[in-house]
Design an enzyme around this catalytic site. Sequence first.
Site, PDB file in Angstrom:
ATOM      1  N   SER A 249       0.835  -1.232  -0.034  1.00 43.23           N
ATOM      2  CA  SER A 249       0.021   0.015  -0.060  1.00 43.23           C
ATOM      3  C   SER A 249       0.874   1.341  -0.130  1.00 43.23           C
ATOM      4  CB  SER A 249      -0.987   0.045   1.276  1.00 43.23           C
ATOM      5  OG  SER A 249      -0.005   0.260   2.361  1.00 43.23           O
ATOM      6  N   LYS A 250       0.147   2.556   0.087  1.00 43.11           N
ATOM      7  CA  LYS A 250       1.191   3.708   0.055  1.00 43.11           C
ATOM      8  C   LYS A 250       1.762   3.668   1.193  1.00 43.11           C
ATOM      9  CE  LYS A 250      -1.632   6.746  -2.588  1.00 43.11           C
ATOM     10  NZ  LYS A 250      -3.064   6.540  -2.787  1.00 43.11           N
ATOM     11  N   ARG A 251       1.635   3.000   2.148  1.00 41.54           N
ATOM     12  CA  ARG A 251       2.648   3.222   3.264  1.00 41.54           C
ATOM     13  C   ARG A 251       3.816   2.281   3.286  1.00 41.54           C
ATOM     14  NH1 ARG A 251      -1.598   1.092   7.374  1.00 41.54           N
ATOM     15  NH2 ARG A 251      -2.534   0.626   5.206  1.00 41.54           N
ATOM     16  N   GLY A 253       5.736   2.981   0.752  1.00 42.41           N
ATOM     17  CA  GLY A 253       6.335   3.997   0.093  1.00 42.41           C
ATOM     18  C   GLY A 253       6.396   4.135  -1.458  1.00 42.41           C
TER      19      GLY A 253
END
Length: 478
Positions: A249-251, A253
């Site tokens: 996911s976006k987390r 990076g």
Amino acid sequence: MTVRVRIAPSPTGNLHIGTARTAVFNYLFARHHGGKFILRIEDTDLERSRPEYTDNILSGLRWLGLNWDEGPFFQSQRLDLYQAAVEKLLEQGLAYRCYTTSEELEALREAQKARNEAPRYDNRHRNLTPEQRAAFEAEGRSSVIRFQIDDGREIVWNDLVRGKMSWRGSDLGGDMVIARASAEGVGQPLYNFVVVVDDIDMQITHVIRGEDHIANTAKQILLYEALGAQIPEFAHTPLILNQEGRKLSKRDGVTSISDFQQMGFTAEGLVNYMTLLGWSAPDSTQEIFTLEAAAKEFTFERVNRAGAKFDWDKLDWLNSQYLHSTPVDKLTDLLIPFWETAGYTFSGGRERPWLEQLAGLIGASLTRLVDAVAMSKMFFIEAVEFSSEGSAQLQQEGVKATLQGILTALENQPQLSADTAQEIIKQVVKEQKVKKGLVMRSLRAALTGDVHGPDLIQSWLLLNQIGLDKQRLNQAII
Ligand code: GLU
């Protein structure tokens, strides 16, 4: 039957690695069967869709070599088609206007929660009489369009990746909204509905998409039936997971293809890596593929059900394989934007032939294109920067005399070549009675600031061509 598949990204963000991998599988399947690969931009969510995301998606797919045969089609330009399909379902009594207000829906959800039940619409407006409808309209209520879902239905399909799948109608949350409310007529049609209308219209034979769409598939099968269309085959591909085994996911990076591009991955390396994210060739030792070669071998029997862990080491390895076999002129084209981004300028003799020599010099050491920035810095800056080992080398006994010897020999060399450079080193070894290793290490430290690096003679020649070698040698002996 001609195979027709599609990738249908929503332009609510940049091209995501998960979407790109789904595009790869669609592309491989289409090419394997000599079919068509269609691009459809799902931009009905007007608030979140942006043209710059569409541009990013189109250029990302093109960059990866995932060339589509038809499209891009934009859902925002096809609203009449959806409208007509909604009307058809309304006329057939398979869909109906629902006037339930958001407060009523909220109260329903609260009551269900209190009873520990899963939230679902209770189909309360499924069988309104014309009088009831008129009364709601007289109240000024707007209506959404709901499609009837039979709770008793069992929906079964044979998924090309996951085998037999089955869902109960009662697990789909009640009659589903297919179009939003609007003051008059039919409002904005929603995802599950427009996808089906489009897939029917575009004669899609195989719907290949991420496994997060499985529940949608159950609903969509009911819509195919209601619209009197043939149901396509479905293949739900495994999710891409991070190192901890959670959905990437976006987390994490880096998630969009343009991020990977900026990090210095090649299109060929990245696309090759994506073919292996959940698929393996019949000969599983074979890992380096062009898209066309992978397409020959691609079948869903060899797509895993389990999530595919993202493996940076493998991506790096594949990328380096491509970089090491890229011809020097193409490698130079790939490196120029990275050098430019780093602020390096191509002045003072740093013209194309020189840049190609530099690319040839460092090419074999590159894992990612961006590595070239640090590796070639010493060729773009005026005064050399010293590592601690580099400056320690210059302090050693006999080094200054050695470097002076090189400088003197260099004065008599109008044109430095690999042969004359070797000659000079030999001559200094002889004259100064020092070991060749010391000459080489000292020369490297003076010219590059470090004791490790690419081929020394080639580095020297490059610096000589832009007139930096004498300057650096002089600098080292003061
Ligand atoms: N627009 C959907 C998405 O981006 C497409 C899903 C589908 O392939 O049906 O997830």
